[in-house]
Design a protein around this motif. Sequence first.
Motif, mmCIF file in Angstrom:
data_model
loop_
_atom_site.group_PDB
_atom_site.id
_atom_site.type_symbol
_atom_site.label_atom_id
_atom_site.label_comp_id
_atom_site.label_asym_id
_atom_site.label_seq_id
_atom_site.Cartn_x
_atom_site.Cartn_y
_atom_site.Cartn_z
ATOM 1 N N GLY A 122 0.786 -1.226 0.000
ATOM 2 C CA GLY A 122 0.000 0.000 0.000
ATOM 3 C C GLY A 122 0.819 1.278 0.000
ATOM 4 O O GLY A 122 0.252 2.366 -0.125
ATOM 5 N N LEU A 123 2.129 1.171 0.120
ATOM 6 C CA LEU A 123 2.965 2.370 0.211
ATOM 7 C C LEU A 123 3.495 2.785 -1.156
ATOM 8 O O LEU A 123 4.109 1.982 -1.851
ATOM 9 C CB LEU A 123 4.153 2.121 1.149
ATOM 10 C CG LEU A 123 3.922 2.322 2.646
ATOM 11 C CD1 LEU A 123 5.195 1.966 3.422
ATOM 12 C CD2 LEU A 123 3.502 3.752 2.964
ATOM 13 N N SER A 124 3.296 4.042 -1.501
ATOM 14 C CA SER A 124 3.928 4.620 -2.689
ATOM 15 C C SER A 124 4.095 6.114 -2.433
ATOM 16 O O SER A 124 3.528 6.664 -1.493
ATOM 17 C CB SER A 124 3.081 4.373 -3.946
ATOM 18 O OG SER A 124 1.815 4.990 -3.824
ATOM 19 N N GLY A 125 4.902 6.752 -3.277
ATOM 20 C CA GLY A 125 5.189 8.163 -3.064
ATOM 21 C C GLY A 125 6.198 8.353 -1.948
ATOM 22 O O GLY A 125 6.900 7.429 -1.565
ATOM 23 N N PRO A 126 6.281 9.581 -1.396
ATOM 24 C CA PRO A 126 7.323 9.870 -0.402
ATOM 25 C C PRO A 126 7.043 9.238 0.951
ATOM 26 O O PRO A 126 5.907 9.236 1.434
ATOM 27 C CB PRO A 126 7.290 11.398 -0.302
ATOM 28 C CG PRO A 126 5.895 11.777 -0.695
ATOM 29 C CD PRO A 126 5.476 10.775 -1.731
ATOM 30 N N VAL A 127 8.097 8.713 1.569
ATOM 31 C CA VAL A 127 8.030 8.184 2.937
ATOM 32 C C VAL A 127 9.288 8.649 3.663
ATOM 33 O O VAL A 127 10.403 8.397 3.201
ATOM 34 C CB VAL A 127 7.942 6.640 2.956
ATOM 35 C CG1 VAL A 127 7.882 6.141 4.400
ATOM 36 C CG2 VAL A 127 6.736 6.140 2.171
ATOM 37 N N ASN A 128 9.105 9.338 4.797
ATOM 38 C CA ASN A 128 10.245 9.818 5.567
ATOM 39 C C ASN A 128 10.860 8.675 6.371
ATOM 40 O O ASN A 128 10.150 7.999 7.127
ATOM 41 C CB ASN A 128 9.826 10.936 6.519
ATOM 42 C CG ASN A 128 9.368 12.176 5.789
ATOM 43 O OD1 ASN A 128 9.801 12.442 4.665
ATOM 44 N ND2 ASN A 128 8.490 12.950 6.409
ATOM 45 N N LEU A 129 12.166 8.463 6.201
ATOM 46 C CA LEU A 129 12.888 7.458 6.970
ATOM 47 C C LEU A 129 13.716 8.188 8.031
ATOM 48 O O LEU A 129 14.887 8.524 7.832
ATOM 49 C CB LEU A 129 13.784 6.605 6.051
ATOM 50 C CG LEU A 129 13.126 5.346 5.448
ATOM 51 C CD1 LEU A 129 11.811 5.653 4.765
ATOM 52 C CD2 LEU A 129 14.075 4.655 4.496
ATOM 53 N N THR A 130 13.039 8.480 9.141
ATOM 54 C CA THR A 130 13.647 9.177 10.274
ATOM 55 C C THR A 130 13.054 8.582 11.545
ATOM 56 O O THR A 130 11.968 8.017 11.521
ATOM 57 C CB THR A 130 13.336 10.692 10.258
ATOM 58 O OG1 THR A 130 11.905 10.871 10.308
ATOM 59 C CG2 THR A 130 13.870 11.363 9.012
ATOM 60 N N ALA A 131 13.773 8.718 12.664
ATOM 61 C CA ALA A 131 13.243 8.280 13.947
ATOM 62 C C ALA A 131 12.049 9.153 14.337
ATOM 63 O O ALA A 131 11.896 10.266 13.828
ATOM 64 C CB ALA A 131 14.341 8.342 15.012
#
Length: 298
Positions: free
Chosen positions: A217-226
């Motif tokens: 279900g994930l597409s587009g921007p995703v922030n990879l931060t704590a």
Amino acid sequence: MERARVAVAGASGLIGSALVRSLAADGHHVVRLVRRSARGADEVCWDPENQYVDAAGLAGCDAVVNLAGAGVGDHRWTEAYKKKLRDSRVLGTAALAEALAGLDTPPRVFVSGSAIGFYGDTGDRTVNEDAPPGDGFLARLCVEWEEAAAPAQEAGVRTVFARTGLVVTRQGGAWGRLFPLFRAGLGGRLGDGRQYWSFIALHDEVAALRHLIDTDGLSGPVNLTAPEPLTNAQITAVMGRVLRRPTPLPVPAPVLRAALGEMAGDVLGSARVVPERLVESGFSFAFPGIEDALRAAL
């Protein structure tokens, strides 16, 4: 994820090599993109700056992950090096996206690298993936970098932009430079220390990338931060405590500007970025706090 065939560009880099190890340890077949002739079925030749990919080698891949790009902190940002930063990301991403779009059976997912530099200086304002791009070289670069993946998106490949924060590891990147300074007792806040740093442990970065691959279900921007960004001063205090070293020597902003040139604006800038979409999709952090992340790195 069942055993899959995953192609990785940037497989020799800091994050890429850790991702390759993780995938291989779980029995996945990893295909590395290399800048020379392929030496076997687990390699694919490519030349990102000249926009060449041996697309046939990507046939049958379930996922493609693009983490390639010259190091942002490796050199002063001369005009020539800014061109290298751009070309290694934008041209390489475009070449991969076009190659995937041309396959008879494209992969089900394309995870393309990006960075929280997309948001520019956010000050004290907390931003999620809905925030617009900021100003400055890095923000413009991130916009172009993401736009370059359009051919894959238009071909129906689920495309995710991994907007990565400051990866906490002693093996390279910002923390690879900070750890030796702090160990020598030379650590201190940068500028006034009030700028927010959005960090992520290397372990969680790799786990998050695998989550992006696996989560349909994930597409587009995703922030990879704590989950909770901290100020540079807060992080400096924790580093001093973890390493048992004093942190008495703040680095004044003018000194940073003299040493780093244009890049100093991003070191002194504030990025209070939260991983809203990552958390909402069910991801769980192993090292959510800075002390956890630092101890894991050490």
